[in-house]
Design a protein around this motif. Sequence first.
Motif, PDB file in Angstrom:
ATOM      1  N   THR A  21       0.828  -1.197   0.000  1.00 52.44           N
ATOM      2  CA  THR A  21       0.000   0.000   0.000  1.00 52.44           C
ATOM      3  C   THR A  21       0.867   1.253   0.000  1.00 52.44           C
ATOM      4  O   THR A  21       1.715   1.419   0.872  1.00 52.44           O
ATOM      5  CB  THR A  21      -0.909   0.037   1.237  1.00 52.44           C
ATOM      6  N   PRO A  22       0.696   2.148  -0.951  1.00 56.66           N
ATOM      7  CA  PRO A  22       1.483   3.381  -0.967  1.00 56.66           C
ATOM      8  C   PRO A  22       1.223   4.195   0.287  1.00 56.66           C
ATOM      9  O   PRO A  22       0.092   4.306   0.738  1.00 56.66           O
ATOM     10  CB  PRO A  22       0.959   4.104  -2.219  1.00 56.66           C
ATOM     11  N   GLN A  23       2.258   4.772   0.863  1.00 59.90           N
ATOM     12  CA  GLN A  23       2.112   5.564   2.063  1.00 59.90           C
ATOM     13  C   GLN A  23       1.949   7.024   1.699  1.00 59.90           C
ATOM     14  O   GLN A  23       2.665   7.547   0.839  1.00 59.90           O
ATOM     15  CB  GLN A  23       3.349   5.386   2.965  1.00 59.90           C
ATOM     16  N   LYS A  24       1.006   7.679   2.345  1.00 61.30           N
ATOM     17  CA  LYS A  24       0.781   9.090   2.109  1.00 61.30           C
ATOM     18  C   LYS A  24       1.908   9.898   2.735  1.00 61.30           C
ATOM     19  O   LYS A  24       2.267   9.697   3.883  1.00 61.30           O
ATOM     20  CB  LYS A  24      -0.577   9.517   2.676  1.00 61.30           C
ATOM     21  N   SER A  25       2.459  10.812   1.945  1.00 56.83           N
ATOM     22  CA  SER A  25       3.581  11.615   2.400  1.00 56.83           C
ATOM     23  C   SER A  25       3.243  12.399   3.661  1.00 56.83           C
ATOM     24  O   SER A  25       2.174  12.993   3.761  1.00 56.83           O
ATOM     25  CB  SER A  25       3.994  12.588   1.287  1.00 56.83           C
ATOM     26  N   GLY A  26       4.178  12.380   4.627  1.00 63.00           N
ATOM     27  CA  GLY A  26       3.999  13.156   5.843  1.00 63.00           C
ATOM     28  C   GLY A  26       3.277  12.421   6.945  1.00 63.00           C
ATOM     29  O   GLY A  26       3.213  12.900   8.073  1.00 63.00           O
ATOM     30  N   ARG A  27       2.711  11.246   6.667  1.00 63.25           N
ATOM     31  CA  ARG A  27       1.941  10.516   7.669  1.00 63.25           C
ATOM     32  C   ARG A  27       2.717   9.364   8.296  1.00 63.25           C
ATOM     33  O   ARG A  27       2.552   9.071   9.457  1.00 63.25           O
ATOM     34  CB  ARG A  27       0.639   9.989   7.062  1.00 63.25           C
ATOM     35  N   THR A  28       3.528   8.688   7.525  1.00 65.92           N
ATOM     36  CA  THR A  28       4.308   7.574   8.070  1.00 65.92           C
ATOM     37  C   THR A  28       5.731   7.633   7.544  1.00 65.92           C
ATOM     38  O   THR A  28       6.014   8.296   6.541  1.00 65.92           O
ATOM     39  CB  THR A  28       3.701   6.212   7.668  1.00 65.92           C
ATOM     40  N   ILE A  29       6.609   6.931   8.244  1.00 64.46           N
ATOM     41  CA  ILE A  29       8.001   6.825   7.812  1.00 64.46           C
ATOM     42  C   ILE A  29       8.192   5.414   7.285  1.00 64.46           C
ATOM     43  O   ILE A  29       8.030   4.431   8.008  1.00 64.46           O
ATOM     44  CB  ILE A  29       8.963   7.114   8.980  1.00 64.46           C
ATOM     45  N   GLN A  30       8.549   5.317   6.012  1.00 61.96           N
ATOM     46  CA  GLN A  30       8.583   4.018   5.337  1.00 61.96           C
ATOM     47  C   GLN A  30       9.519   3.021   6.013  1.00 61.96           C
ATOM     48  O   GLN A  30       9.175   1.852   6.189  1.00 61.96           O
ATOM     49  CB  GLN A  30       8.997   4.214   3.880  1.00 61.96           C
ATOM     50  N   SER A  31      10.690   3.466   6.415  1.00 61.92           N
ATOM     51  CA  SER A  31      11.654   2.541   7.021  1.00 61.92           C
ATOM     52  C   SER A  31      11.143   1.988   8.354  1.00 61.92           C
ATOM     53  O   SER A  31      11.347   0.813   8.672  1.00 61.92           O
ATOM     54  CB  SER A  31      13.002   3.234   7.224  1.00 61.92           C
ATOM     55  N   VAL A  32      10.471   2.853   9.128  1.00 62.74           N
ATOM     56  CA  VAL A  32       9.902   2.405  10.404  1.00 62.74           C
ATOM     57  C   VAL A  32       8.790   1.401  10.137  1.00 62.74           C
ATOM     58  O   VAL A  32       8.684   0.365  10.811  1.00 62.74           O
ATOM     59  CB  VAL A  32       9.384   3.603  11.224  1.00 62.74           C
ATOM     60  N   ASP A  33       7.957   1.707   9.148  1.00 61.09           N
ATOM     61  CA  ASP A  33       6.856   0.815   8.811  1.00 61.09           C
ATOM     62  C   ASP A  33       7.377  -0.557   8.375  1.00 61.09           C
ATOM     63  O   ASP A  33       6.852  -1.595   8.780  1.00 61.09           O
ATOM     64  CB  ASP A  33       6.020   1.448   7.692  1.00 61.09           C
TER      65      ASP A  33
END
Length: 279
Positions: free
Chosen positions: A21-33
Amino acid sequence: MNERLHNRDQLAGGVQQAVDTPQKSGRTIQSVDRALTLLELAAGEVDGTTLSELSERTGLNASTCHHLVMTLVARGYLTHISRTRGYALGPKVRELLEAMEQESDPSVLLRDDLRRLGQRLGLGVQLAVLSETSLLTKVSFPGPASALKEPSEVEKMTALHATATGKAILAWIPDTELVRIISANGLKSYTANTITTLSGLVEELRTVRRFKYAIDDEELREGVVCIGAAIREGGGAVVASISVTLPAEEASDERRSDLTRQMIEAANTFSNKLRNAQR
């Protein structure tokens, strides 16, 4: 085994969805996720999971997966079992779980509240729990230096029938458990006021349930009066009790009534705090 495979498939599906699922910018940090996704996958594999399996199930390239796993290992969230078995949950996860459980322990969570209650009342206060057949005082704050000295904690351990904290707990346990505790500890007489018969204790506990407080009216030690109330957890079960201690010479009807009201109110407040902590 089928149930375990079903659970694995469900977890894998959820993990893959999170990765895809693409992450919305500013809401999550991809590496942490991604790191958390790896942690969740490892949690579902009690026997361990290899780096290649993690890479395949998350869709991450081997290099990215390796760096994330090494970071989790360095922080203690994952541990390397062996070359063939790969990685499993590390000791840091257990530490966090223990810290969370400790925060919902009445003796830890309510310690400061109990201290403030004692300061407000100007008297000694205690918090006790039932451990097997013994009464254990987990937290105790004495009253002013001039106040009377309370009975020893060792003496209280088997004197549930003669203490306010003990009776506040005994009132809400099943009859079979009550008999087991009394069989183990007996009904020793400490003063002329001590209840020494099972029928007398049962009647006393019925009164405790009716009025929502327990009293030690010079039953454990002459000249000492204690008033207690039960602490309940989220499911409604009694998990502890609190009490306040005062000299019998100060225990006028008016004083008893006021302290009883305050102890019941405090027990309700403490119970609500414990319930909220367990949600």
